[in-house]
Enzyme design. Structure first.
Site, mmCIF file in Angstrom:
data_model
loop_
_atom_site.group_PDB
_atom_site.id
_atom_site.type_symbol
_atom_site.label_atom_id
_atom_site.label_comp_id
_atom_site.label_asym_id
_atom_site.label_seq_id
_atom_site.Cartn_x
_atom_site.Cartn_y
_atom_site.Cartn_z
ATOM 1 N N GLU A 1 0.821 -1.213 0.000
ATOM 2 C CA GLU A 1 0.000 0.000 0.000
ATOM 3 C C GLU A 1 0.855 1.263 0.000
ATOM 4 O O GLU A 1 0.655 2.145 -0.843
ATOM 5 C CB GLU A 1 -0.975 0.010 1.198
ATOM 6 C CG GLU A 1 -1.863 -1.217 1.316
ATOM 7 C CD GLU A 1 -1.254 -2.299 2.199
ATOM 8 O OE1 GLU A 1 -0.025 -2.538 2.078
ATOM 9 O OE2 GLU A 1 -1.984 -2.899 2.997
ATOM 10 N N CYS B 1 0.262 0.140 7.887
ATOM 11 C CA CYS B 1 -0.336 0.588 6.626
ATOM 12 C C CYS B 1 -1.626 1.360 6.883
ATOM 13 O O CYS B 1 -1.976 2.262 6.114
ATOM 14 C CB CYS B 1 -0.609 -0.596 5.716
ATOM 15 S SG CYS B 1 0.930 -1.301 5.108
ATOM 16 N N TRP C 1 32.209 -26.767 -12.151
ATOM 17 C CA TRP C 1 30.846 -26.373 -11.850
ATOM 18 C C TRP C 1 29.931 -27.013 -12.880
ATOM 19 O O TRP C 1 30.288 -27.093 -14.048
ATOM 20 C CB TRP C 1 30.680 -24.852 -11.891
ATOM 21 C CG TRP C 1 31.480 -24.167 -10.821
ATOM 22 C CD1 TRP C 1 32.635 -23.481 -10.981
ATOM 23 C CD2 TRP C 1 31.175 -24.103 -9.421
ATOM 24 N NE1 TRP C 1 33.072 -22.974 -9.762
ATOM 25 C CE2 TRP C 1 32.186 -23.345 -8.794
ATOM 26 C CE3 TRP C 1 30.144 -24.612 -8.629
ATOM 27 C CZ2 TRP C 1 32.200 -23.091 -7.419
ATOM 28 C CZ3 TRP C 1 30.168 -24.342 -7.276
ATOM 29 C CH2 TRP C 1 31.182 -23.584 -6.685
ATOM 30 N N ARG D 1 20.394 -16.411 -1.811
ATOM 31 C CA ARG D 1 20.939 -16.358 -0.446
ATOM 32 C C ARG D 1 20.665 -15.018 0.209
ATOM 33 O O ARG D 1 20.359 -14.942 1.396
ATOM 34 C CB ARG D 1 22.459 -16.570 -0.474
ATOM 35 C CG ARG D 1 22.871 -17.996 -0.672
ATOM 36 C CD ARG D 1 24.386 -18.132 -0.583
ATOM 37 N NE ARG D 1 24.767 -19.500 -0.911
ATOM 38 C CZ ARG D 1 26.017 -19.895 -1.119
ATOM 39 N NH1 ARG D 1 27.006 -19.011 -1.019
ATOM 40 N NH2 ARG D 1 26.286 -21.149 -1.411
ATOM 41 N N THR E 1 27.796 -32.137 3.139
ATOM 42 C CA THR E 1 28.196 -31.112 2.166
ATOM 43 C C THR E 1 29.256 -30.198 2.750
ATOM 44 O O THR E 1 30.201 -29.808 2.070
ATOM 45 C CB THR E 1 26.957 -30.294 1.746
ATOM 46 O OG1 THR E 1 26.066 -31.161 1.055
ATOM 47 C CG2 THR E 1 27.339 -29.139 0.833
ATOM 48 N N LEU F 1 29.024 -20.069 2.342
ATOM 49 C CA LEU F 1 27.585 -19.751 2.390
ATOM 50 C C LEU F 1 27.310 -18.268 2.555
ATOM 51 O O LEU F 1 26.221 -17.882 2.972
ATOM 52 C CB LEU F 1 26.851 -20.531 3.489
ATOM 53 C CG LEU F 1 26.668 -22.026 3.263
ATOM 54 C CD1 LEU F 1 25.618 -22.553 4.242
ATOM 55 C CD2 LEU F 1 26.230 -22.343 1.837
ATOM 56 N N ILE G 1 19.963 -33.876 2.130
ATOM 57 C CA ILE G 1 19.236 -32.915 2.968
ATOM 58 C C ILE G 1 17.997 -32.397 2.224
ATOM 59 O O ILE G 1 16.895 -32.319 2.782
ATOM 60 C CB ILE G 1 20.171 -31.737 3.351
ATOM 61 C CG1 ILE G 1 21.116 -32.175 4.474
ATOM 62 C CG2 ILE G 1 19.381 -30.510 3.755
ATOM 63 C CD1 ILE G 1 20.454 -32.264 5.845
#
Lengths: 339, 339
Positions: free
Chosen positions: B45, B80, B165, B179, B191, B199, B267
């Site tokens: 809004e 709002c 890659w 991320r 991993t 990360l 995972i």
């Protein structure tokens, strides 16, 4: 020439090469455009000239820019050299020579008829466009299209063998369209036993079957074919070999210039290992199975660098298409230039 | 409301729901449009009202159409309801009630302030848009985005384990963008040992990091984390559990409202089995490996009907994007309506 190359890419790759043509006026305006739409349909030059007339333009004294040297050969269509002469074209610019034995010599023929003729512009791009097609022809084997339908995680069947259907109706219809473009459709004998496919093209529409005939239905492998197999009948061919080169030789001798390899996965992988797949249409469904028959088994890649790193292909079909929830990727192997 | 829903889908799904808003004049002209761009940025809004002023339009006596009941809560932004009042808006039409405890009650507050308030139009579509987000919130767990990068045939590594890659630079940059949108980024302890990832989000750009802070870096699993692991440092969280529900509880308690699960495959599969993945970004490279680590192992599907049949998702990112030679699919699980 850039536009002619773009037009060429709109065509259908298979028994004939991709060719595009543009008709230009003396002051450089585009009078008409055309591309070759597959074996048995007009070549790019007649298509562009016909479009010129349809637009009410006069092709006399025009320049025709075409990605391949005009053919000088009466095949299923009249020689393009004759068509260009009769239309009163003044000048022809082409990218690459025609290497096709019987059709070659077009440029010389045109010059003798008083038409100015220049070869060479855009040659590299035009050669690239039909690189795999030219290599297949030079090797006296059919141009090979492979088709694969898989889950997101690369499975063509669930662990219990169920595989109908991974992709949706619209993707499968597009697969039938691919069948209609080929001279022959091939499966492995294992797939024949498992699925008993008919391999006929469903829902034919007149535009897509220019030759008004069905593709040969080919089974390859050592497993005997049951008497009551659905594939049997006129147009059925059995190749009792596991050798890809031998199979391609036999089909070429029988007049097959464009082969569609439909699987199963082991057959597709055998063609990939032999370096005999010229383009791949991979249909990917938004389905995650986790396990099951892999789409490309036994390729023998140990490391990432051994894998087949292919290239998105915009020629002879867009690189990426959606069919409902499914996606179709169009890929080609890297060229000798590593491009 | 249709336009407001379209605008909502342009937003970023994660810690906050997708919301879109349109400001209309008394005679129905669009004065301004806006959507919510992620936690810490203006709600839909205020965004639409700001755009109204930017266009030189007057929001007084306007109607604001919004896909979610205006909030009545001072969070990182002003309520709002207050913004709407101060802008002189005459009427508010919203699709669905706000179920968020502290922010609810906006409609009542507006009515008491003399602003006409209508709820309900487009409720089904608006609910669908944030279905998984609402379910996550109701279950007191973070909204979970999973990310996966694979070969065409569903492998995340070659047989020898090499995986750098599979996808190209541009796809990996987009992964870093994901991320930056999350409150926490999670990998499995396997991993961590294999790849020792940091990360952190590479190449932050101001627009994408509205909160000016980095996501928590979470490792999940029973394998001890080496003292010198690259992930360690401020913002590092270790969850010594294999239980997805327990992990999500802990993260929710720590304030995480949007979790990005980056793998490894085991995972990701554990989250899928637990029904805890709300959207999936799958990056697919035109690489055929034939063998290697599967992207989604151990899902336990035996038959085709046991597989996870997901749905292309256009909300919070287009269903299909190209990054160089790679393709990104955006998928969501089927809703309770099986839609």
């Amino acid at each position: 020439m850039k536009r002619a190359l773009e037009l060429a890419a709109l065509g259908v790759r298979g028994a004939n090469p991709l060719v595009g043509a543009v008709v230009l006026s003396a002051d450089g305006r585009i009078l008409g455009e055309g591309h070759h739409r597959g074996a048995g349909t007009p070549h790019a030059e007649p298509a562009a000239l016909a479009e010129t007339l349809r637009r009410g333009n006069d092709p006399r004294d025009s320049t025709v820019v075409v990605t391949l040297e005009p053919c000088n050969h009466t095949g299923r269509t009249a020689p393009c050299t004759q068509v260009l002469r009769e239309a009163g074209v003044r000048r022809v610019v082409y990218a690459v020579h025609d290497v096709h034995g019987v059709a070659a010599g077009g440029a010389q023929h045109l010059r003798e008829a008083g038409i100015e003729c220049v070869g060479g512009p855009g040659a590299a791009a035009a050669r690239m466009l039909n690189e795999r097609w030219t290599a297949a022809l030079a090797g006296r084997r059919p141009f090979v299209t492979a088709k694969s339908a898989q889950s997101l995680d690369g499975r063509v069947a669930a662990p219990d063998g169920s595989s109908r259907w991974i992709t949706g109706d619209r993707a499968r219809e597009d697969g039938h369209r691919l069948r209609r473009l080929a001279d022959a459709v091939l499966v492995g004998s294992g797939t024949l036993l498992a699925d008993d496919p008919r391999l006929t093209a469903r829902q034919p529409d007149a535009e897509s079957v220019p030759r008004g005939r069905s593709a040969l239905r080919v089974v390859m492998g050592m497993t005997p074919v049951p008497e009551r197999a659905a594939m049997r009948g006129p147009g059925f061919v059995q190749l009792a070999t596991r050798d890809v080169g031998a199979a391609l030789n036999t089909l070429y001798e029988q007049g097959v210039r464009h082969l569609l390899v439909e699987g199963g996965p082991r057959i597709t992988s055998a063609f990939l290992r032999a370096g005999a797949v010229d383009e791949l249409f991979s249909y990917v469904a938004p389905l995650i199975l986790g396990d099951g028959a892999p789409a490309f088994p036994d390729l023998g890649a140990e490391s990432l660098t051994d894998g087949l790193r292919w290239i998105p292909d915009d020629a002879g079909g867009p690189r990426l298409l959606e069919f409902g929830a499914d996606v179709r990727l169009h890929l080609r192997p890297p060229g000798p230039q590593g491009s």
